[in-house]
Write an enzyme that holds these catalytic residues in place. Structure first.
Site, mmCIF file in Angstrom:
data_model
loop_
_atom_site.group_PDB
_atom_site.id
_atom_site.type_symbol
_atom_site.label_atom_id
_atom_site.label_comp_id
_atom_site.label_asym_id
_atom_site.label_seq_id
_atom_site.Cartn_x
_atom_site.Cartn_y
_atom_site.Cartn_z
ATOM 1 N N GLU A 1 0.866 -1.060 0.238
ATOM 2 C CA GLU A 1 -0.158 0.264 -0.012
ATOM 3 C C GLU A 1 0.956 1.308 -0.022
ATOM 4 O O GLU A 1 2.111 1.344 0.464
ATOM 5 C CB GLU A 1 -0.968 0.003 1.296
ATOM 6 C CG GLU A 1 -2.169 -1.080 1.174
ATOM 7 C CD GLU A 1 -2.775 -1.434 2.173
ATOM 8 O OE1 GLU A 1 -3.943 -1.421 2.207
ATOM 9 O OE2 GLU A 1 -2.387 -1.201 3.324
ATOM 10 N N CYS B 1 1.562 -3.083 15.339
ATOM 11 C CA CYS B 1 1.393 -2.521 14.064
ATOM 12 C C CYS B 1 0.804 -3.681 12.956
ATOM 13 O O CYS B 1 1.191 -4.987 13.223
ATOM 14 C CB CYS B 1 3.001 -2.416 13.355
ATOM 15 S SG CYS B 1 3.156 -1.990 11.666
ATOM 16 N N CYS C 1 3.338 8.660 1.199
ATOM 17 C CA CYS C 1 3.753 7.605 2.213
ATOM 18 C C CYS C 1 4.070 6.417 1.330
ATOM 19 O O CYS C 1 3.031 5.678 0.968
ATOM 20 C CB CYS C 1 2.958 7.515 3.114
ATOM 21 S SG CYS C 1 3.416 6.258 4.325
ATOM 22 N N CYS D 1 6.798 -5.555 15.428
ATOM 23 C CA CYS D 1 6.372 -4.532 16.462
ATOM 24 C C CYS D 1 4.808 -5.192 16.718
ATOM 25 O O CYS D 1 4.137 -5.371 15.971
ATOM 26 C CB CYS D 1 6.477 -3.066 16.017
ATOM 27 S SG CYS D 1 7.926 -2.836 15.487
ATOM 28 N N CYS E 1 6.798 -7.144 6.601
ATOM 29 C CA CYS E 1 7.973 -6.715 7.532
ATOM 30 C C CYS E 1 8.518 -7.776 8.655
ATOM 31 O O CYS E 1 7.636 -8.438 9.164
ATOM 32 C CB CYS E 1 7.375 -5.392 8.190
ATOM 33 S SG CYS E 1 8.730 -4.625 9.261
ATOM 34 N N CYS F 1 -1.188 5.520 10.483
ATOM 35 C CA CYS F 1 -0.046 4.700 10.903
ATOM 36 C C CYS F 1 -0.455 3.521 11.447
ATOM 37 O O CYS F 1 -1.027 3.596 12.268
ATOM 38 C CB CYS F 1 0.695 5.816 11.866
ATOM 39 S SG CYS F 1 1.268 7.309 11.352
HETATM 40 N N1 SAH Z 1 8.760 0.426 9.662
HETATM 41 C C1 SAH Z 1 9.291 2.003 9.989
HETATM 42 C C2 SAH Z 1 8.389 2.774 9.125
HETATM 43 C C3 SAH Z 1 6.881 2.429 8.826
HETATM 44 S S1 SAH Z 1 5.792 2.775 10.100
HETATM 45 C C4 SAH Z 1 9.100 2.236 11.304
HETATM 46 O O1 SAH Z 1 8.454 1.472 12.057
HETATM 47 O O2 SAH Z 1 9.372 3.186 11.551
HETATM 48 C C5 SAH Z 1 5.416 4.578 10.537
HETATM 49 C C6 SAH Z 1 4.991 4.869 11.911
HETATM 50 O O3 SAH Z 1 3.782 4.439 12.487
HETATM 51 C C7 SAH Z 1 6.193 4.173 12.727
HETATM 52 O O4 SAH Z 1 6.448 5.153 13.939
HETATM 53 C C8 SAH Z 1 5.314 3.286 13.507
HETATM 54 O O5 SAH Z 1 5.929 2.643 14.627
HETATM 55 C C9 SAH Z 1 3.841 3.748 13.448
HETATM 56 N N2 SAH Z 1 2.856 2.675 14.092
HETATM 57 C C10 SAH Z 1 2.835 1.311 13.831
HETATM 58 N N3 SAH Z 1 1.600 1.049 14.234
HETATM 59 C C11 SAH Z 1 1.227 2.126 14.640
HETATM 60 C C12 SAH Z 1 -0.381 1.987 15.440
HETATM 61 N N4 SAH Z 1 -1.046 1.002 15.509
HETATM 62 N N5 SAH Z 1 -0.534 3.510 15.599
HETATM 63 C C13 SAH Z 1 0.002 4.534 15.444
HETATM 64 N N6 SAH Z 1 1.322 4.304 14.967
HETATM 65 C C14 SAH Z 1 1.870 3.216 14.412
HETATM 66 FE FE1 SF4 Z 2 7.596 -3.073 10.688
HETATM 67 FE FE2 SF4 Z 2 5.336 -2.004 11.484
HETATM 68 FE FE3 SF4 Z 2 7.554 -2.132 13.120
HETATM 69 FE FE4 SF4 Z 2 7.592 -0.377 11.277
HETATM 70 S S1 SF4 Z 2 6.323 -0.423 12.869
HETATM 71 S S2 SF4 Z 2 9.232 -1.695 11.747
HETATM 72 S S3 SF4 Z 2 6.491 -1.503 9.581
HETATM 73 S S4 SF4 Z 2 6.444 -3.940 12.298
#
Ligand code: SAH
Ligand code: SF4
Length: 342
Positions: free
Chosen positions: A92, A121, A107, A118, A114, A334
């Site tokens: 996406e 996410c 974006c 985390c 990935c 995000c």
């Molecule tokens: N993988 C990279 C970039 C993509 S994520 C990273 O993790 O930095 C973009 C942002 O959204 C990151 O800061 C991520 O931690 C945040 N994010 C992930 N899941 C989220 C959620 N459920 N609510 C708010 N932000 C979230």
């Molecule tokens: Fe990967 Fe999501 Fe963690 Fe970013 S926030 S590193 S996209 S698992």
């Protein structure tokens, strides 16, 4: 015969290709500008290129072999695209329009899925498929420009995937975005979960984007509960890397901090965060947690507690913003990018 994908080529490479096919250099320049500046959807759009050469291009080349599989438009104007790559993989990409029309931010995704896992996410949930190639990253922007006939002004590597886990391809994509799309490096931001050695490497690149760090916790204990990467590169090594990065680049980094109600938004956490960031030149961007269906039972913090957390951090003198939520109604905010086909 496989067609040549022109969005893979730098300007010099395009000129070489066109000239080696018995056309003039200025012809290559016209084509370059149609692809990268004038949002041409096909070679037939390139009206100042003579018919016979357009026929040659149609026969032998493609602008890109990536396609828009689905488009969703949010109430706030955000557009989310599901992009399909040649092998059938999808990812996406999200276009955010802010009120100020001069800022059109894209974006982009850097991987299909990935590896980082985390727990808050949606992207990590379905595991990892593969890295995206440079032209597959750039094509996300090209396809959006073709679709909207707008010119993208800013690019953030905050879509699906961990960009520093796909370092070379992302570096080449940054080059193409800068040289071909003519977007200044100052208008690019790369967000990482904190792959420490690659942060040192990024600082040495030719083109260095603004660095955003997904910190999300003020200490090792909380961070390792929500981000497995903390077990490999802990928060202290990350702190040293960030100090080095801003010394090398003379730039402030952005600290991203998801506020998860009751977990990391306490007054104690605010105090620890201030201490942790003391020697880091940075701005802080707070992201109220976006709920992801079927993931954790984390809660979005209420507005009052987000404002309080912001206020406590501001006392340290740092600039603190709360990220505006975009496109949540279409799962484009995000953390909500899962790449699922509806
Ligand atoms: N993988 C990279 C970039 C993509 S994520 C990273 O993790 O930095 C973009 C942002 O959204 C990151 O800061 C991520 O931690 C945040 N994010 C992930 N899941 C989220 C959620 N459920 N609510 C708010 N932000 C979230
Ligand atoms: Fe990967 Fe999501 Fe963690 Fe970013 S926030 S590193 S996209 S698992």
């Amino acid at each position: 015969m496989e067609k040549i994908i022109l969005s893979k080529l730098s300007k010099d490479e395009l000129v070489d290709y066109i000239v080696s096919n018995n056309e003039k250099k200025y012809r290559a320049e016209q084509i370059f500008s149609w692809i990268w500046a004038k949002n041409a959807k096909s070679f037939d759009d390139m009206t100042d290129v003579k018919k016979e050469f357009r026929a040659f291009l149609n026969e032998n080349c493609l602008i890109t072999d990536c396609k828009i599989k689905q488009r969703q438009i949010s109430n706030d104007g955000t557009i989310k695209y599901l992009i399909e790559f040649k092998d059938g993989c999808v990812a996406e990409t999200v276009l955010m329009r802010f009120d100020n029309r001069a800022n059109l931010s894209m974006c982009v995704s850097s991987q299909v899925g990935c590896k980082m896992g985390c727990i808050f996410c949606a992207t990590g949930k379905n595991g990892f498929k593969r890295n995206l190639l440079p032209y597959e990253i750039v094509s996300q922007i090209l396809l959006c420009q073709m679709d909207t006939d707008l010119k993208i002004t800013n690019v953030v590597f905050m879509g699906q995937g961990e960009p520093l886990d796909n370092f070379e391809n992302v570096t080449r994509a940054i080059e193409l975005i800068n040289k071909n799309l003519q977007i200044s490096i100052r208008r690019m931001t790369l967000s990482t979960s904190g792959i420490v050695p690659k942060i040192y490497e990024l600082a040495k690149n030719n083109l260095v984007p603004t660095l955003a760090i997904s910190l999300h916790a003020p200490n090792h204990q909380i961070r390792k509960e929500i981000m497995p990467v903390e077990k490999r590169y802990d928060i202290n090594s990350l702190q040293r890397a960030l100090i080095d990065f801003s010394n090398q680049t003379k730039d402030r980094v952005t600290i991203e901090y998801i506020l998860i109600g009751g977990l990391n938004d306490t007054d104690k956490c605010a105090g620890e965060l201030i201490e942790f960031l003391k020697d880091i030149k940075c701005n802080i961007n707070l992201i109220p947690y976006n709920e992801v269906e079927g993931l954790s039972d984390f809660k979005k913090p209420d507005k009052k507690s987000s404002m309080r957390f912001k206020y406590l951090l501001e006392k340290s003198g740092k600039k603190v913003t709360i990220r505006l939520e975009r496109g949540a109604d279409i799962d484009a905010a995000c953390g909500q990018l899962a790449g699922k086909v509806k």
